[in-house]
Design an enzyme around this catalytic site. Structure first.
Site, PDB file in Angstrom:
ATOM      1  N   ASP A   1       0.873  -1.169   0.000  1.00 24.02           N
ATOM      2  CA  ASP A   1       0.000   0.000   0.000  1.00 24.02           C
ATOM      3  C   ASP A   1       0.918   1.229   0.000  1.00 24.02           C
ATOM      4  OD1 ASP A   1      -2.361   1.652   0.499  1.00 24.02           O
ATOM      5  OD2 ASP A   1      -1.614   1.788   2.556  1.00 24.02           O
TER       6      ASP A   1
ATOM      7  N   ASP B   1      -0.234   5.134   1.082  1.00 22.29           N
ATOM      8  CA  ASP B   1      -0.536   6.029   2.202  1.00 22.29           C
ATOM      9  C   ASP B   1      -0.543   5.257   3.516  1.00 22.29           C
ATOM     10  OD1 ASP B   1      -0.771   8.490   0.901  1.00 22.29           O
ATOM     11  OD2 ASP B   1      -2.870   8.159   0.394  1.00 22.29           O
TER      12      ASP B   1
END
Length: 219
Positions: free
Chosen positions: A9, A11
């Site tokens: 991922d 953020d």
């Protein structure tokens, strides 16, 4: 554990964008007359459009996203690389890792560049999938782009929605407690660590061995 590829991922996993994200949602919610805390409670790890759909009519979503984009691109100065990230990504072969985000490509690339974090060759964004996290579509697509069986991938995530997506994709799941307390992530990942500084990725011809601070280094 040994894997063929690592799927990250962005953020909250590679970059700390929490201050920027909170400012964007607070600013937009104030202009829309909505409760920012209620929005933030369900937004993390999800596509912006999926969150907005819970609070405003469908016909207003496109304009809301455009308004938010202006604020987001003005907040790059507050985005920083999370501990351990630059060293890890500089050591991983470019064809052995990818990023899967609930954000859009332009913003994610801007945040990575502002944080001096490498931009992956394979980056799956919100517009690349029909269903966002917790649906596994993004991680399955990233594995396919790398030419790797998704069950031989490790998903690295910080948010429950992303961890659920990784689990549904069928591979390993590593949770980083950078945006949520570790206790909230227990059971969602195979292992929970404080940050990626607590993890070592050892690359050889047979794959990538992942060693956490709780495990002995392989001989």
């Amino acid at each position: 554990m040994k894997y063929e590829a690592i799927l990250f991922d962005i953020d909250g996993t590679l970059v700390d964008s929490t201050p920027a994200v909170e400012k964007v949602w607070n600013s937009w919610a104030a202009s829309a007359g909505l409760d920012a805390d209620a929005i933030l409670a369900v937004s993390h790890g999800r596509r912006t459009r999926d969150t907005l759909a819970e609070f405003i009519p469908e016909e207003d979503i496109a304009q809301a996203m455009a308004d938010m984009r202006v604020i987001e691109l003005a907040e790059l100065h507050s985005v920083t690389a999370l501990p351990g990230v630059r060293d890890i990504l500089s050591a991983l072969p470019t064809d052995r890792w990818a990023a899967v985000t609930s954000g859009d490509r332009e913003l994610m690339v801007a945040r990575l560049e502002a944080s001096e974090v490498p931009v992956p060759h394979v980056l799956v964004d919100a517009d690349d999938v029909a269903a966002g996290k917790p649906d596994p579509e993004g991680y399955l697509f990233a594995a396919a782009q790398l030419g790797v069986d998704p069950t031989r991938c490790l998903v690295v995530e910080d948010a429950p929605a992303g961890l659920q997506a990784g689990r549904a994709a069928g591979g390993g799941v590593l949770a980083v407690a950078t945006s949520h307390p570790a206790r909230e992530l227990e059971g969602l990942g195979d292992t929970v660590v404080d940050t990626l500084a607590d993890v070592e990725f050892i690359v050889d011809d047979d794959g990538i061995t992942v060693v956490t601070s709780e495990q002995p280094r392989p001989n």
